[in-house]
Design a protein around this motif. Structure first.
Motif, PDB file in Angstrom:
ATOM      1  N   THR A   1       3.197  -1.408   3.809  1.00 28.22           N
ATOM      2  CA  THR A   1       2.679  -0.111   4.059  1.00 28.22           C
ATOM      3  C   THR A   1       3.844   1.017   3.930  1.00 28.22           C
ATOM      4  O   THR A   1       4.448   1.162   4.759  1.00 28.22           O
ATOM      5  CB  THR A   1       2.034   0.159   5.027  1.00 28.22           C
TER       6      THR A   1
ATOM      7  N   GLN B   1       1.016   0.805  11.180  1.00 28.32           N
ATOM      8  CA  GLN B   1       1.019  -0.462  10.670  1.00 28.32           C
ATOM      9  C   GLN B   1       2.238  -1.205  11.030  1.00 28.32           C
ATOM     10  O   GLN B   1       3.001  -0.551  11.338  1.00 28.32           O
ATOM     11  CB  GLN B   1       0.648  -0.304   9.035  1.00 28.32           C
TER      12      GLN B   1
ATOM     13  N   MET C   1       0.360   5.277   8.291  1.00 27.53           N
ATOM     14  CA  MET C   1       1.504   4.467   7.852  1.00 27.53           C
ATOM     15  C   MET C   1       2.501   3.884   9.274  1.00 27.53           C
ATOM     16  O   MET C   1       2.911   2.834   9.215  1.00 27.53           O
ATOM     17  CB  MET C   1       2.539   5.174   7.012  1.00 27.53           C
TER      18      MET C   1
ATOM     19  N   ARG D   1       0.849  -1.057   0.085  1.00 29.23           N
ATOM     20  CA  ARG D   1       0.027  -0.149   0.024  1.00 29.23           C
ATOM     21  C   ARG D   1       0.965   1.114  -0.025  1.00 29.23           C
ATOM     22  O   ARG D   1       1.600   1.264   0.897  1.00 29.23           O
ATOM     23  CB  ARG D   1      -0.985  -0.016   1.126  1.00 29.23           C
TER      24      ARG D   1
END
Length: 325
Positions: A89, A83, A80, A33
Protein backbone atom coordinates in the motif's frame (compact mmCIF):
# COMPACT_ATOMS: atom_id res chain seq x y z
CA UNK A 1 -28.19 1.61 -5.03
CA UNK A 2 -24.79 1.11 -3.44
CA UNK A 3 -21.87 2.95 -4.96
CA UNK A 4 -19.00 0.94 -6.38
CA UNK A 5 -15.85 0.67 -4.32
CA UNK A 6 -13.57 3.71 -4.88
CA UNK A 7 -10.82 1.84 -6.64
CA UNK A 8 -10.33 0.92 -10.22
CA UNK A 9 -8.26 -2.11 -11.33
CA UNK A 10 -5.36 -1.25 -13.57
CA UNK A 11 -3.19 -3.59 -15.62
CA UNK A 12 -3.94 -6.77 -13.69
CA UNK A 13 -2.95 -8.82 -16.70
CA UNK A 14 0.49 -7.24 -16.62
CA UNK A 15 1.31 -9.36 -13.59
CA UNK A 16 1.61 -12.34 -15.93
CA UNK A 17 4.21 -10.74 -18.15
CA UNK A 18 7.72 -12.13 -18.22
CA UNK A 19 10.71 -10.07 -17.20
CA UNK A 20 10.87 -7.20 -14.73
CA UNK A 21 11.80 -6.96 -11.10
CA UNK A 22 10.55 -9.06 -8.24
CA UNK A 23 7.29 -8.25 -6.48
CA UNK A 24 7.49 -5.73 -3.63
CA UNK A 25 6.22 -7.95 -0.84
CA UNK A 26 6.25 -11.64 -0.04
CA UNK A 27 2.82 -12.14 -1.65
CA UNK A 28 3.25 -11.49 -5.39
CA UNK A 29 -0.37 -12.37 -6.12
CA UNK A 30 -1.57 -9.59 -3.83
CA UNK A 31 -2.16 -6.27 -5.65
CA UNK A 32 -0.06 -3.22 -4.92
CA UNK A 33 -2.46 -0.40 -4.12
CA UNK A 34 -1.56 3.12 -5.20
CA UNK A 35 -3.68 5.27 -2.91
CA UNK A 36 -4.59 8.65 -4.41
CA UNK A 37 -5.84 11.51 -2.18
CA UNK A 38 -8.12 12.95 -4.86
CA UNK A 39 -11.09 11.96 -7.02
CA UNK A 40 -10.62 10.57 -10.54
CA UNK A 41 -9.60 13.07 -13.19
CA UNK A 42 -7.41 15.39 -11.13
CA UNK A 43 -3.66 15.95 -11.39
CA UNK A 44 -2.72 13.23 -8.90
CA UNK A 45 -5.07 10.68 -10.41
CA UNK A 46 -3.73 11.34 -13.91
CA UNK A 47 -0.19 10.83 -12.66
CA UNK A 48 -1.05 7.60 -10.83
CA UNK A 49 -2.62 6.11 -13.94
CA UNK A 50 0.40 6.99 -16.06
CA UNK A 51 2.71 4.96 -13.85
CA UNK A 52 0.41 2.15 -12.67
CA UNK A 53 0.44 -0.10 -15.74
CA UNK A 54 4.18 0.38 -16.25
CA UNK A 55 4.83 -0.49 -12.61
CA UNK A 56 2.76 -3.66 -12.94
CA UNK A 57 4.95 -4.72 -15.84
CA UNK A 58 8.12 -3.89 -13.93
CA UNK A 59 7.34 -5.88 -10.78
CA UNK A 60 5.17 -8.60 -12.34
CA UNK A 61 2.50 -7.91 -9.73
CA UNK A 62 -1.04 -6.52 -10.05
CA UNK A 63 -1.31 -2.77 -9.44
CA UNK A 64 -4.52 -0.86 -8.75
CA UNK A 65 -5.27 2.83 -8.31
CA UNK A 66 -7.47 3.49 -5.29
CA UNK A 67 -9.06 6.94 -4.92
CA UNK A 68 -9.61 8.13 -1.35
CA UNK A 69 -10.31 11.89 -1.52
CA UNK A 70 -11.27 14.18 1.31
CA UNK A 71 -9.99 16.23 4.26
CA UNK A 72 -7.31 17.93 2.19
CA UNK A 73 -5.75 14.57 1.38
CA UNK A 74 -5.54 13.43 5.01
CA UNK A 75 -7.99 10.55 4.49
CA UNK A 76 -5.70 8.90 1.95
CA UNK A 77 -2.50 9.52 3.90
CA UNK A 78 -3.94 8.17 7.15
CA UNK A 79 -5.37 5.17 5.33
CA UNK A 80 -1.95 4.37 3.87
CA UNK A 81 -0.35 4.73 7.30
CA UNK A 82 -2.95 2.41 8.85
CA UNK A 83 -2.00 -0.46 6.53
CA UNK A 84 0.88 -2.90 7.06
CA UNK A 85 4.19 -1.31 6.06
CA UNK A 86 4.92 -4.13 3.62
CA UNK A 87 5.14 -2.25 0.32
CA UNK A 88 1.70 -3.30 -0.88
CA UNK A 89 0.00 0.00 0.00
CA UNK A 90 1.71 3.14 -1.28
CA UNK A 91 0.66 6.78 -1.50
CA UNK A 92 0.78 8.51 -4.87
CA UNK A 93 0.50 12.24 -4.51
CA UNK A 94 1.63 15.70 -5.44
CA UNK A 95 3.62 17.20 -2.59
CA UNK A 96 1.08 19.90 -1.73
CA UNK A 97 -0.84 17.32 0.30
CA UNK A 98 2.20 17.02 2.58
CA UNK A 99 3.77 20.48 2.42
CA UNK A 100 0.87 22.93 2.06
CA UNK A 101 -2.34 21.57 3.56
CA UNK A 102 -0.91 20.65 7.03
CA UNK A 103 -0.24 24.34 7.73
CA UNK A 104 -3.93 25.22 7.72
CA UNK A 105 -5.75 21.96 8.48
CA UNK A 106 -5.36 19.46 11.31
CA UNK A 107 -4.39 16.41 9.29
CA UNK A 108 -3.67 13.90 12.05
CA UNK A 109 -0.17 12.90 10.89
CA UNK A 110 3.32 14.37 10.71
CA UNK A 111 4.23 14.68 7.01
CA UNK A 112 7.96 14.86 7.77
CA UNK A 113 8.14 11.95 10.22
CA UNK A 114 5.35 9.53 9.37
CA UNK A 115 5.75 9.54 5.58
CA UNK A 116 8.82 8.54 3.58
CA UNK A 117 9.37 9.84 0.02
CA UNK A 118 10.33 6.90 -2.20
CA UNK A 119 10.33 8.32 -5.74
CA UNK A 120 10.34 11.83 -7.19
CA UNK A 121 9.02 11.41 -10.72
CA UNK A 122 7.39 14.43 -12.37
CA UNK A 123 6.48 18.04 -11.79
CA UNK A 124 3.40 20.17 -12.43
CA UNK A 125 3.34 23.97 -12.27
CA UNK A 126 0.71 26.56 -11.49
CA UNK A 127 -1.10 28.56 -14.16
CA UNK A 128 -3.14 31.74 -13.82
CA UNK A 129 -6.31 31.21 -15.86
CA UNK A 130 -9.61 32.97 -16.53
CA UNK A 131 -13.04 32.20 -17.89
CA UNK A 132 -13.40 32.71 -21.65
CA UNK A 133 -15.74 35.65 -21.00
CA UNK A 134 -13.31 37.52 -18.78
CA UNK A 135 -12.44 40.78 -20.57
CA UNK A 136 -8.68 40.71 -19.88
CA UNK A 137 -6.53 38.92 -22.45
CA UNK A 138 -3.36 38.43 -20.39
CA UNK A 139 -1.99 38.64 -16.88
CA UNK A 140 -1.16 42.36 -16.94
CA UNK A 141 -4.64 43.24 -18.20
CA UNK A 142 -6.23 40.93 -15.64
CA UNK A 143 -4.44 42.60 -12.72
CA UNK A 144 -5.39 46.04 -14.04
CA UNK A 145 -9.01 44.97 -14.46
CA UNK A 146 -9.26 43.63 -10.90
CA UNK A 147 -7.77 46.88 -9.57
CA UNK A 148 -10.33 48.87 -11.53
CA UNK A 149 -13.24 46.83 -10.11
CA UNK A 150 -12.56 46.60 -6.37
CA UNK A 151 -14.75 44.35 -4.26
CA UNK A 152 -16.38 42.60 -7.19
CA UNK A 153 -14.13 39.73 -8.29
CA UNK A 154 -13.16 36.36 -6.86
CA UNK A 155 -10.75 33.55 -7.61
CA UNK A 156 -11.30 29.81 -7.23
CA UNK A 157 -8.93 27.28 -5.75
CA UNK A 158 -8.92 23.48 -5.79
CA UNK A 159 -8.70 23.33 -1.99
CA UNK A 160 -8.04 25.47 1.01
CA UNK A 161 -4.47 25.47 2.20
CA UNK A 162 -2.92 24.70 -1.19
CA UNK A 163 -0.78 26.66 -3.62
CA UNK A 164 -3.96 27.33 -5.57
CA UNK A 165 -5.02 29.51 -2.63
CA UNK A 166 -1.51 30.69 -1.75
CA UNK A 167 -0.90 32.10 -5.23
CA UNK A 168 -4.07 34.20 -5.17
CA UNK A 169 -3.37 35.45 -1.65
CA UNK A 170 0.16 36.50 -2.58
CA UNK A 171 -1.01 38.25 -5.76
CA UNK A 172 -3.68 40.06 -3.75
CA UNK A 173 -1.06 41.38 -1.34
CA UNK A 174 1.70 42.20 -3.82
CA UNK A 175 -0.54 43.75 -6.50
CA UNK A 176 -2.90 45.52 -4.09
CA UNK A 177 -5.94 43.48 -5.12
CA UNK A 178 -8.95 42.33 -3.14
CA UNK A 179 -10.08 39.17 -4.91
CA UNK A 180 -12.24 36.93 -2.74
CA UNK A 181 -11.08 33.33 -2.38
CA UNK A 182 -13.61 30.57 -3.08
CA UNK A 183 -12.37 27.04 -2.32
CA UNK A 184 -13.62 23.83 -3.93
CA UNK A 185 -12.97 20.12 -3.23
CA UNK A 186 -10.72 19.55 -6.22
CA UNK A 187 -9.88 21.05 -9.59
CA UNK A 188 -12.89 19.70 -11.48
CA UNK A 189 -15.65 21.58 -9.58
CA UNK A 190 -13.55 24.73 -9.44
CA UNK A 191 -12.83 24.62 -13.16
CA UNK A 192 -16.53 24.09 -13.88
CA UNK A 193 -17.25 27.42 -12.19
CA UNK A 194 -14.49 29.16 -14.12
CA UNK A 195 -15.63 27.71 -17.45
CA UNK A 196 -19.19 28.80 -16.67
CA UNK A 197 -18.00 32.31 -15.72
CA UNK A 198 -19.50 32.06 -12.24
CA UNK A 199 -15.99 32.68 -10.90
CA UNK A 200 -13.71 34.50 -13.34
CA UNK A 201 -10.20 33.60 -12.16
CA UNK A 202 -8.22 30.66 -10.81
CA UNK A 203 -4.75 29.34 -10.16
CA UNK A 204 -4.74 25.73 -11.33
CA UNK A 205 -2.19 23.04 -12.07
CA UNK A 206 -0.85 22.70 -15.58
CA UNK A 207 -2.08 19.11 -15.97
CA UNK A 208 -5.79 19.77 -15.39
CA UNK A 209 -5.81 23.18 -17.06
CA UNK A 210 -3.93 22.14 -20.21
CA UNK A 211 -6.78 20.43 -22.14
CA UNK A 212 -9.18 23.24 -21.24
CA UNK A 213 -6.75 25.86 -22.52
CA UNK A 214 -6.33 23.90 -25.75
CA UNK A 215 -10.09 23.65 -26.15
CA UNK A 216 -10.71 27.34 -25.49
CA UNK A 217 -12.73 26.58 -22.35
CA UNK A 218 -10.44 28.68 -20.16
CA UNK A 219 -7.92 31.38 -21.03
CA UNK A 220 -4.30 31.24 -19.93
CA UNK A 221 -3.22 34.61 -18.50
CA UNK A 222 0.23 33.94 -17.03
CA UNK A 223 2.52 31.23 -15.71
CA UNK A 224 2.99 31.11 -11.93
CA UNK A 225 6.43 29.53 -12.16
CA UNK A 226 10.04 30.68 -12.33
CA UNK A 227 10.30 30.23 -16.10
CA UNK A 228 8.12 30.12 -19.19
CA UNK A 229 6.81 26.75 -20.27
CA UNK A 230 7.70 25.00 -23.55
CA UNK A 231 4.00 24.51 -24.30
CA UNK A 232 3.31 28.25 -23.92
CA UNK A 233 6.51 30.08 -24.87
CA UNK A 234 4.63 33.30 -25.62
CA UNK A 235 2.98 33.48 -22.18
CA UNK A 236 4.97 35.47 -19.60
CA UNK A 237 5.50 34.45 -16.00
CA UNK A 238 4.09 36.47 -13.14
CA UNK A 239 7.71 37.16 -12.20
CA UNK A 240 8.09 38.98 -15.52
CA UNK A 241 5.03 41.04 -14.60
CA UNK A 242 6.63 42.07 -11.33
CA UNK A 243 5.47 39.35 -8.94
CA UNK A 244 8.32 36.85 -8.49
CA UNK A 245 6.80 35.56 -5.24
CA UNK A 246 4.00 33.88 -7.22
CA UNK A 247 6.15 30.88 -8.14
CA UNK A 248 4.63 27.47 -7.49
CA UNK A 249 5.26 23.95 -8.60
CA UNK A 250 4.81 20.59 -6.94
CA UNK A 251 6.54 17.33 -7.62
CA UNK A 252 4.58 14.15 -8.02
CA UNK A 253 5.86 10.93 -6.60
CA UNK A 254 5.34 7.84 -4.50
CA UNK A 255 5.47 7.73 -0.73
CA UNK A 256 5.43 4.96 1.87
CA UNK A 257 5.02 4.64 5.60
CA UNK A 258 8.19 5.61 7.42
CA UNK A 259 7.87 2.27 9.22
CA UNK A 260 8.62 0.36 6.01
CA UNK A 261 11.89 -1.63 6.28
CA UNK A 262 14.80 0.06 4.51
CA UNK A 263 15.62 -2.86 2.17
CA UNK A 264 12.02 -2.86 0.96
CA UNK A 265 12.08 0.91 0.46
CA UNK A 266 15.22 0.50 -1.65
CA UNK A 267 13.52 -2.16 -3.77
CA UNK A 268 10.48 0.08 -4.37
CA UNK A 269 12.72 3.07 -5.09
CA UNK A 270 14.69 1.11 -7.70
CA UNK A 271 11.59 -0.24 -9.45
CA UNK A 272 10.02 3.23 -9.67
CA UNK A 273 13.27 4.73 -10.97
CA UNK A 274 13.25 2.21 -13.80
CA UNK A 275 9.59 2.97 -14.53
CA UNK A 276 10.30 6.70 -14.58
CA UNK A 277 13.14 6.23 -17.09
CA UNK A 278 10.86 4.50 -19.60
CA UNK A 279 10.23 6.37 -22.82
CA UNK A 280 6.51 5.54 -22.72
CA UNK A 281 6.17 7.13 -19.29
CA UNK A 282 8.02 10.31 -20.26
CA UNK A 283 5.97 10.63 -23.42
CA UNK A 284 2.78 10.40 -21.39
CA UNK A 285 4.10 13.02 -18.98
CA UNK A 286 4.69 15.40 -21.86
CA UNK A 287 1.31 14.63 -23.39
CA UNK A 288 -0.58 15.48 -20.22
CA UNK A 289 1.32 18.57 -19.09
CA UNK A 290 3.76 17.10 -16.58
CA UNK A 291 7.41 18.10 -16.67
CA UNK A 292 9.78 15.15 -16.35
CA UNK A 293 12.27 15.32 -13.49
CA UNK A 294 15.66 14.41 -14.87
CA UNK A 295 17.99 12.24 -12.84
CA UNK A 296 17.36 10.05 -9.86
CA UNK A 297 17.25 11.54 -6.37
CA UNK A 298 17.99 9.49 -3.31
CA UNK A 299 15.43 9.10 -0.55
CA UNK A 300 17.58 11.30 1.68
CA UNK A 301 17.62 14.04 -0.97
CA UNK A 302 13.86 13.78 -1.39
CA UNK A 303 13.37 14.17 2.35
CA UNK A 304 15.47 17.35 2.22
CA UNK A 305 13.37 18.61 -0.72
CA UNK A 306 10.17 17.89 1.17
CA UNK A 307 11.41 19.73 4.27
CA UNK A 308 12.44 22.78 2.20
CA UNK A 309 9.04 22.90 0.50
CA UNK A 310 7.28 22.47 3.86
CA UNK A 311 9.27 25.31 5.44
CA UNK A 312 8.70 27.62 2.49
CA UNK A 313 4.95 27.10 2.69
CA UNK A 314 4.96 27.62 6.45
CA UNK A 315 6.52 31.03 5.86
CA UNK A 316 3.93 31.86 3.19
CA UNK A 317 1.06 30.98 5.52
CA UNK A 318 2.60 33.06 8.30
CA UNK A 319 3.65 36.08 6.22
CA UNK A 320 0.46 36.32 4.19
CA UNK A 321 -1.89 35.38 7.02
CA UNK A 322 -3.51 32.57 5.03
CA UNK A 323 -6.44 31.03 6.88
CA UNK A 324 -9.44 28.83 6.26
CA UNK A 325 -12.40 30.73 4.85
Amino acid sequence: MKRMAPWIPVALAAALLAGGAQAFGDKPDRPVRLVVPAPPGGTIDVFARIISDQLAQEIRQPVIVENRPGAGGAIAVKYMLSQPADGNTLLVTVTNILTEVPHVLKVGFDPLKDVQPVAQMARSVMLFIASPQFPARDGAEAIAYVKAHPGTLSFASYSQGTASQYAGAILNRKAGLDMEHVAFPGSAPALAQVMGNQIPLMFDGSVTARPLIAGGKVRLLAVAYKSRLPDYPQVPTLAELGYPEVDFSNWSGVFASAQTPRPLLEKIHGALARVNARKAVRERYAGTGFESIEGERSMEQMSVDLRAEFDRNAAIVRNFDIRLN
